[in-house]
Design a protein around this motif. Structure first.
Motif, PDB file in Angstrom:
ATOM      1  N   MET A   1      -7.288-113.369  42.269  1.00  0.00           N
ATOM      2  CA  MET A   1      -7.328-114.817  42.298  1.00  0.00           C
ATOM      3  C   MET A   1      -6.557-115.299  43.525  1.00  0.00           C
ATOM      4  SD  MET A   1      -5.948-117.536  39.410  1.00  0.00           S
ATOM      5  CE  MET A   1      -7.133-117.018  38.206  1.00  0.00           C
ATOM      6  N   ASN A   2      -7.124-116.252  44.236  1.00  0.00           N
ATOM      7  CA  ASN A   2      -6.417-116.816  45.386  1.00  0.00           C
ATOM      8  C   ASN A   2      -5.756-118.143  44.999  1.00  0.00           C
ATOM      9  OD1 ASN A   2      -8.284-118.990  45.683  1.00  0.00           O
ATOM     10  ND2 ASN A   2      -9.636-117.676  46.878  1.00  0.00           N
ATOM     11  N   LEU A   3      -5.034-118.745  45.935  1.00  0.00           N
ATOM     12  CA  LEU A   3      -4.300-119.975  45.632  1.00  0.00           C
ATOM     13  C   LEU A   3      -5.217-121.113  45.186  1.00  0.00           C
ATOM     14  CD1 LEU A   3      -1.551-120.250  48.388  1.00  0.00           C
ATOM     15  CD2 LEU A   3      -1.217-120.015  45.942  1.00  0.00           C
ATOM     16  N   LYS A   4      -6.336-121.259  45.864  1.00  0.00           N
ATOM     17  CA  LYS A   4      -7.258-122.353  45.524  1.00  0.00           C
ATOM     18  C   LYS A   4      -7.823-122.169  44.114  1.00  0.00           C
ATOM     19  CE  LYS A   4     -10.699-125.102  47.826  1.00  0.00           C
ATOM     20  NZ  LYS A   4     -11.403-125.291  49.081  1.00  0.00           N
ATOM     21  N   ILE A  80       1.485-130.655  42.392  1.00  0.00           N
ATOM     22  CA  ILE A  80       1.714-131.830  43.245  1.00  0.00           C
ATOM     23  C   ILE A  80       0.642-131.919  44.320  1.00  0.00           C
ATOM     24  CG2 ILE A  80       3.294-132.848  44.941  1.00  0.00           C
ATOM     25  CD1 ILE A  80       5.600-131.739  43.135  1.00  0.00           C
ATOM     26  N   SER A  81       0.297-130.794  44.924  1.00  0.00           N
ATOM     27  CA  SER A  81      -0.750-130.833  45.950  1.00  0.00           C
ATOM     28  C   SER A  81      -2.100-131.203  45.335  1.00  0.00           C
ATOM     29  CB  SER A  81      -0.820-129.512  46.728  1.00  0.00           C
ATOM     30  OG  SER A  81      -1.131-128.434  45.898  1.00  0.00           O
ATOM     31  N   SER A  82      -2.340-130.785  44.103  1.00  0.00           N
ATOM     32  CA  SER A  82      -3.573-131.168  43.414  1.00  0.00           C
ATOM     33  C   SER A  82      -3.626-132.672  43.175  1.00  0.00           C
ATOM     34  CB  SER A  82      -3.685-130.425  42.075  1.00  0.00           C
ATOM     35  OG  SER A  82      -4.792-130.891  41.339  1.00  0.00           O
ATOM     36  N   LYS A  83      -2.513-133.255  42.777  1.00  0.00           N
ATOM     37  CA  LYS A  83      -2.453-134.695  42.525  1.00  0.00           C
ATOM     38  C   LYS A  83      -2.796-135.493  43.783  1.00  0.00           C
ATOM     39  CE  LYS A  83      -0.765-136.397  39.126  1.00  0.00           C
ATOM     40  NZ  LYS A  83      -1.370-136.972  37.924  1.00  0.00           N
ATOM     41  N   TYR A  84      -2.493-134.929  44.950  1.00  0.00           N
ATOM     42  CA  TYR A  84      -2.799-135.585  46.226  1.00  0.00           C
ATOM     43  C   TYR A  84      -4.063-135.022  46.877  1.00  0.00           C
ATOM     44  CZ  TYR A  84       1.682-137.980  46.025  1.00  0.00           C
ATOM     45  OH  TYR A  84       2.738-138.781  45.656  1.00  0.00           O
ATOM     46  N   ASP A  85      -4.801-134.198  46.116  1.00  0.00           N
ATOM     47  CA  ASP A  85      -6.061-133.609  46.590  1.00  0.00           C
ATOM     48  C   ASP A  85      -5.865-132.829  47.896  1.00  0.00           C
ATOM     49  OD1 ASP A  85      -8.753-133.005  46.220  1.00  0.00           O
ATOM     50  OD2 ASP A  85      -9.408-134.700  47.455  1.00  0.00           O
ATOM     51  N   ILE A  86      -4.816-132.024  47.918  1.00  0.00           N
ATOM     52  CA  ILE A  86      -4.518-131.185  49.081  1.00  0.00           C
ATOM     53  C   ILE A  86      -4.861-129.741  48.744  1.00  0.00           C
ATOM     54  CG2 ILE A  86      -2.699-130.306  50.595  1.00  0.00           C
ATOM     55  CD1 ILE A  86      -1.268-133.005  50.183  1.00  0.00           C
ATOM     56  N   ASP A  87      -5.698-129.148  49.556  1.00  0.00           N
ATOM     57  CA  ASP A  87      -6.085-127.746  49.406  1.00  0.00           C
ATOM     58  C   ASP A  87      -4.858-126.878  49.701  1.00  0.00           C
ATOM     59  OD1 ASP A  87      -7.005-125.112  49.934  1.00  0.00           O
ATOM     60  OD2 ASP A  87      -8.931-125.853  50.641  1.00  0.00           O
ATOM     61  N   PRO A  88      -4.489-125.962  48.802  1.00  0.00           N
ATOM     62  CA  PRO A  88      -3.292-125.141  49.041  1.00  0.00           C
ATOM     63  C   PRO A  88      -3.403-124.272  50.289  1.00  0.00           C
ATOM     64  CG  PRO A  88      -4.492-124.320  47.141  1.00  0.00           C
ATOM     65  CD  PRO A  88      -5.128-125.619  47.532  1.00  0.00           C
TER      66      PRO A  88
END
Length: 105
Positions: A1-4, A80-88
């Motif tokens: 599994m990767n970060l995304k 937090i990055s998901s809440k701001y729609d930021i791809d890890p």
């Protein structure tokens, strides 16, 4: 599994549990709590706990706890990055770009 993939799984998990809807500031508080637990795990490895109410842990148990707490901190960064729609993956690239620009000549 990767970060995304993990971020997508984690977001779904949080939504199922009713935790995703919390404001980002609450997720930041969760991350702060996890960083404290990470600090405690590192202290236990580096200098010990010397706490009479705690059983002494083996090196394997200490390492397991360290990995668990690092994962918990990572999960909160991903939330937090998901809440701001930021791809890890963007975070990884941003880090590399910043450090390369700052320290490579």
């Amino acid at each position: 599994m990767n970060l995304k993939e993990h971020q997508a799984w984690l977001t779904d998990f949080y939504k199922t549990r009713g935790w995703y809807q919390y404001p980002t500031f609450i997720h930041l508080n969760f991350m702060t709590e996890e960083v404290g637990e990470l600090s405690r795990a590192i202290r236990a490895i580096e200098i010990g706990r010397d706490h009479p109410g705690e059983a002494k842990k083996t090196p394997a148990e200490l390492e397991d706890n360290l990995e668990e707490e690092l994962a918990d901190v990572l999960d909160q960064v991903l939330m937090i990055s998901s809440k701001y729609d930021i791809d890890p993956e963007t975070l990884l690239q941003r880090s590399q770009n910043k450090l390369t620009k700052r320290f490579q000549k």
